[in-house]
Design a protein around this motif. Structure first.
Motif, PDB file in Angstrom:
ATOM      1  N   ILE A   3     -67.133  39.255  25.661  1.00  9.81           N
ATOM      2  CA  ILE A   3     -66.341  40.478  25.803  1.00  9.81           C
ATOM      3  C   ILE A   3     -67.284  41.665  25.696  1.00  9.81           C
ATOM      4  O   ILE A   3     -67.986  41.831  24.692  1.00  9.81           O
ATOM      5  N   SER A   5     -67.901  45.975  26.417  1.00  9.75           N
ATOM      6  CA  SER A   5     -67.123  47.214  26.432  1.00  9.75           C
ATOM      7  C   SER A   5     -68.005  48.427  26.677  1.00  9.75           C
ATOM      8  O   SER A   5     -69.224  48.385  26.492  1.00  9.75           O
ATOM      9  N   TRP A  40     -62.835  47.593  28.117  1.00  2.39           N
ATOM     10  CA  TRP A  40     -63.486  46.329  27.816  1.00  2.39           C
ATOM     11  C   TRP A  40     -62.996  45.265  28.788  1.00  2.39           C
ATOM     12  O   TRP A  40     -61.964  45.413  29.445  1.00  2.39           O
ATOM     13  N   GLU A  42     -63.527  40.709  29.790  1.00  2.00           N
ATOM     14  CA  GLU A  42     -64.182  39.413  29.635  1.00  2.00           C
ATOM     15  C   GLU A  42     -65.075  39.183  30.847  1.00  2.00           C
ATOM     16  O   GLU A  42     -64.643  39.318  31.984  1.00  2.00           O
TER      17      GLU A  42
END
Length: 243
Positions: A3, A5, A40, A42
């Motif tokens: 993840i 961001s 953000w 994945e």
């Protein structure tokens, strides 16, 4: 899978929306979430990381760069109207040296060791050369505006001078040839040929002659628009064109 961001405390833009738009434009499957100041997503595998960084490179160089350039223009000691004129030209000049690939590569290296990117921090510390390019673009745009203003004032003064001065000659004919040369003739069939004609040179000759009327035959293929504009301003009511 990880993840990753991005965030900002500086730019007044919808970061999440801009990032999503860039990802969609690149045809990526990454689906970012967030708000105005934070986003953000994945990211899975090397291919998606390349896509993520490509979208961020566009965000930095095509979206947020405009904010940085606007800040630079706002710091110039010129009027608000002049700033409005400088800004679009500075943005246009800055985009000539975008360097998208290099920024994308730098972002890939960055995210190999970090999960979050503060946009203004990255801009300040990792994109100094780009900021210098933007500063040069801003100064060049401002210089061009100043030169244009000085030129317009000079044309105004020259036009006033011509109006006050009585004609010194009769009709003058100017032929602009395809090879860059030009020919001046008058109503007495006196002929002068110039191998190399510049706008300044033509204007200087005509101001010196102060003719009663000017007829311009343009055989140059339309390369003399700026000259025509200057002649109209200075010799208002005395000049006509044939193309």
């Amino acid at each position: 899978m990880g993840i990753y961001s991005i965030g900002t405390e500086k730019y007044e833009a919808d970061i999440s929306y801009l990032l999503k738009r860039r990802l969609e434009k690149l045809g990526c499957d990454i689906l970012p979430e967030g708000d105005n100041t934070f986003a953000w997503a994945e990211v899975s595998g090397a291919v998606q990381m390349e896509e993520w960084c490509a979208a961020l490179a566009e965000l930095l160089l095509m979206d947020l760069a405009q904010f940085e350039i606007a800040y630079m223009v706002n710091d110039l000691p010129i009027s608000l109207e002049e700033k409005k004129a400088v800004l679009p030209e500075a943005i246009r000049l800055a985009r000539r040296s975008a360097g998208m690939g290099a920024v994308q590569g730098g972002l890939v290296e960055y995210f190999a060791e970090n999960e979050h990117l503060q946009l203004e921090g990255y801009m300040d510390f990792r994109m100094k050369e780009y900021r210098r390019e933007w500063e040069r673009a801003v100064l060049k745009a401002a210089d061009e505006l100043l030169l244009d203003a000085e030129y317009m004032e000079f044309m105004r003064v020259l036009a006033a001078f011509i109006k006050l001065r009585s004609p010194q000659t009769g009709d003058i004919y100017v032929i602009l040839n395809p090879d860059g040369s030009c020919t001046f003739t008058d109503d007495k069939d006196i002929r002068i040929d110039y191998e190399r004609c510049t706008e300044d040179g033509i204007m200087s000759v005509l101001v010196g002659l102060a003719p009663e009327s000017i007829t311009v035959y343009d055989l140059s293929g339309g390369r003399c628009a700026s000259l025509f504009d200057s002649l109209k301003r200075v010799f208002e009511g005395r000049v006509r064109f044939f193309k």
